[in-house]
Design an enzyme around this catalytic site. Structure first.
Site, PDB file in Angstrom:
ATOM      1  N   TYR A   1      -1.798  -0.811  10.503  1.00 53.42           N
ATOM      2  CA  TYR A   1      -1.918  -0.931   9.003  1.00 53.42           C
ATOM      3  C   TYR A   1      -0.484  -0.526   8.245  1.00 53.42           C
ATOM      4  CZ  TYR A   1      -3.772  -0.853   4.137  1.00 53.42           C
ATOM      5  OH  TYR A   1      -3.900  -1.396   2.853  1.00 53.42           O
TER       6      TYR A   1
ATOM      7  N   SER B   1       0.895  -1.219  -0.058  1.00 54.35           N
ATOM      8  CA  SER B   1      -0.092   0.017   0.024  1.00 54.35           C
ATOM      9  C   SER B   1       0.898   1.294  -0.058  1.00 54.35           C
ATOM     10  CB  SER B   1      -0.938   0.119   1.309  1.00 54.35           C
ATOM     11  OG  SER B   1      -1.462   1.222   1.362  1.00 54.35           O
TER      12      SER B   1
HETATM   13  P1  NAI Z   1     -11.382  -6.224   0.530  1.00 56.26           P
HETATM   14  O1  NAI Z   1     -11.421  -5.926   2.009  1.00 56.26           O
HETATM   15  O2  NAI Z   1     -12.287  -5.842  -0.374  1.00 56.26           O
HETATM   16  O3  NAI Z   1     -10.723  -7.666   0.250  1.00 56.26           O
HETATM   17  C1  NAI Z   1      -9.797  -8.177   1.153  1.00 56.26           C
HETATM   18  C2  NAI Z   1      -9.921  -9.705   1.175  1.00 56.26           C
HETATM   19  O4  NAI Z   1      -9.118 -10.436   1.988  1.00 56.26           O
HETATM   20  C3  NAI Z   1     -11.491 -10.289   1.403  1.00 56.26           C
HETATM   21  O5  NAI Z   1     -12.016 -10.940   0.672  1.00 56.26           O
HETATM   22  C4  NAI Z   1     -11.034 -10.857   2.724  1.00 56.26           C
HETATM   23  O6  NAI Z   1     -12.187 -11.747   3.329  1.00 56.26           O
HETATM   24  C5  NAI Z   1      -9.815 -11.063   2.611  1.00 56.26           C
HETATM   25  N1  NAI Z   1      -9.098 -11.585   3.723  1.00 56.26           N
HETATM   26  C6  NAI Z   1      -9.262 -10.921   5.029  1.00 56.26           C
HETATM   27  N2  NAI Z   1      -8.521 -11.378   5.972  1.00 56.26           N
HETATM   28  C7  NAI Z   1      -8.111 -12.615   5.684  1.00 56.26           C
HETATM   29  C8  NAI Z   1      -7.425 -13.706   6.044  1.00 56.26           C
HETATM   30  N3  NAI Z   1      -7.015 -13.705   7.234  1.00 56.26           N
HETATM   31  N4  NAI Z   1      -7.174 -14.917   5.242  1.00 56.26           N
HETATM   32  C9  NAI Z   1      -7.600 -14.934   4.125  1.00 56.26           C
HETATM   33  N5  NAI Z   1      -8.339 -13.829   3.515  1.00 56.26           N
HETATM   34  C10 NAI Z   1      -8.580 -12.626   4.326  1.00 56.26           C
HETATM   35  O7  NAI Z   1      -9.924  -5.287   0.234  1.00 56.26           O
HETATM   36  P2  NAI Z   1      -9.254  -4.671  -1.132  1.00 56.26           P
HETATM   37  O8  NAI Z   1      -9.412  -3.114  -1.051  1.00 56.26           O
HETATM   38  O9  NAI Z   1      -9.714  -5.588  -2.320  1.00 56.26           O
HETATM   39  O10 NAI Z   1      -7.792  -4.826  -0.709  1.00 56.26           O
HETATM   40  C11 NAI Z   1      -7.092  -6.015  -1.280  1.00 56.26           C
HETATM   41  C12 NAI Z   1      -5.358  -5.806  -0.714  1.00 56.26           C
HETATM   42  O11 NAI Z   1      -5.157  -4.421  -1.527  1.00 56.26           O
HETATM   43  C13 NAI Z   1      -5.405  -5.544   0.728  1.00 56.26           C
HETATM   44  O12 NAI Z   1      -4.024  -6.128   1.139  1.00 56.26           O
HETATM   45  C14 NAI Z   1      -5.325  -4.032   0.862  1.00 56.26           C
HETATM   46  O13 NAI Z   1      -4.618  -3.539   2.280  1.00 56.26           O
HETATM   47  C15 NAI Z   1      -4.619  -3.563  -0.407  1.00 56.26           C
HETATM   48  N6  NAI Z   1      -4.768  -2.256  -0.766  1.00 56.26           N
HETATM   49  C16 NAI Z   1      -6.004  -1.938  -0.786  1.00 56.26           C
HETATM   50  C17 NAI Z   1      -6.300  -0.621  -1.414  1.00 56.26           C
HETATM   51  C18 NAI Z   1      -7.774   0.103  -1.760  1.00 56.26           C
HETATM   52  O14 NAI Z   1      -7.888   1.255  -2.001  1.00 56.26           O
HETATM   53  N7  NAI Z   1      -8.522  -0.813  -1.998  1.00 56.26           N
HETATM   54  C19 NAI Z   1      -5.301   0.513  -1.546  1.00 56.26           C
HETATM   55  C20 NAI Z   1      -3.852  -0.002  -0.973  1.00 56.26           C
HETATM   56  C21 NAI Z   1      -3.630  -1.500  -0.636  1.00 56.26           C
END
Ligand code: NAI
Length: 255
Positions: A157, A144
């Protein structure tokens, strides 16, 4: 190694946190590029639905990346299904950066962020690496821009993603020459469904503040992931790629 009809040896990818959001976007893109994809997520039911929506080249595994036994089993099943692994995408994470004031942050909550966003990547790497070495594969970690810059009350985070960046370059040195390891730092990615995005559009200012003129979409991160996993990135390892529409390059001082 099984052959696909038109694209030679089949390439196998495991994407964590793939039930929705950026992870689902990455799984979708890799499948379009001819990969066979295992979607893994702690939300097993949504993961099944997402895999089913992508078609028969996708399979789902319920996986909590914090649990060593579950990680070991997910890698074992992937090998049993496909005979190997070419790519690991560590995307699963607690994506909410706000943990509240540090003075009030419970140790258990701090550890939840670190275990999910950082320790899970160690566990996946540990068990996937022997398979990846055999196929001269690649790893992409989803970090991130918050590893570089912060809002208040986001220490857990930010620390998890800063640690992930360091883990990435360290592992690139250990895992070469067989395995390449890179990370992507997304900026603001709108992960809402197209319907939701249309019903409640972001403001003009939300978009305009970005040097590229818009907020990001999962496909932006998926395209870079596909490049980093593919043969055109064969000379690239240990790097952290920022994909944020230029936001971290804009200098902001109050007048
Ligand atoms: P999201 O919350 O929509 O998806 C995250 C997914 O990870 C979910 O399906 C959730 O069930 C799963 N997850 C959570 N804990 C888990 C665990 N212990 N074991 C297995 N799966 C688990 O989030 P998003 O936005 O799609 O983010 C995905 C990645 O991108 C994350 O690592 C986030 O930190 C990173 N990110 C997202 C940004 C954004 O603006 N959306 C910006 C920068 C980084």
């Amino acid at each position: 190694m099984p052959e696909t009809p038109d694209s030679g040896p089949q390439r196998i990818a495991l994407v964590t946190g793939a039930a929705r959001g950026i992870g689902l976007g990455i799984a979708e893109r890799l499948m379009q590029d001819g990969w066979q994809v295992v979607l893994a997520d702690v939300d097993g039911r949504e993961c099944e639905q997402s895999a089913a929506s992508l078609g028969p080249a996708a399979r789902a595994i319920a996986l909590d990346v914090r649990d060593e036994e579950q990680v070991r089993e997910a890698i074992r099943r992937t090998e049993e299904w496909y005979g190997g692994l070419d790519a690991l995408v560590n995307n699963a994470g607690i994506s909410d950066p706000h943990s509240g004031p540090l003075e009030e942050l419970e140790l258990a909550d701090w550890q939840r962020w670190l275990d999910t966003n950082l320790t899970g990547v160690f566990l996946l790497g540990k068990y996937a690496l022997p398979l990846l070495r055999r196929r001269r594969g690649a790893i992409v970690n989803i970090s991130s821009t918050r590893a570089l810059q912060s809002e208040p009350d986001t220490e857990a985070y930010a620390a998890s993603k800063g640690g992930l960046d360091a883990f990435t370059h360290a592992l690139a040195i250990s895992a070469g020459p067989e395995v390449r390891v890179n990370a992507i730092r997304p900026g603001w990615i709108d992960t809402r469904s197209p319907d939701q995005q249309q019903a409640e559009p972001l403001s003009a200012q939300d978009h305009a503040q970005h040097p590229v003129g818009r907020v990001g979409q999962p496909g932006d991160i998926a395209a870079l992931t596909a490049f980093l996993l593919g043969p055109d990135a064969g000379f690239v390892t240990g790097q952290i790629w920022t994909a944020d529409g230029g936001m971290t390059r804009r200098m902001i001082y109050a007048d």
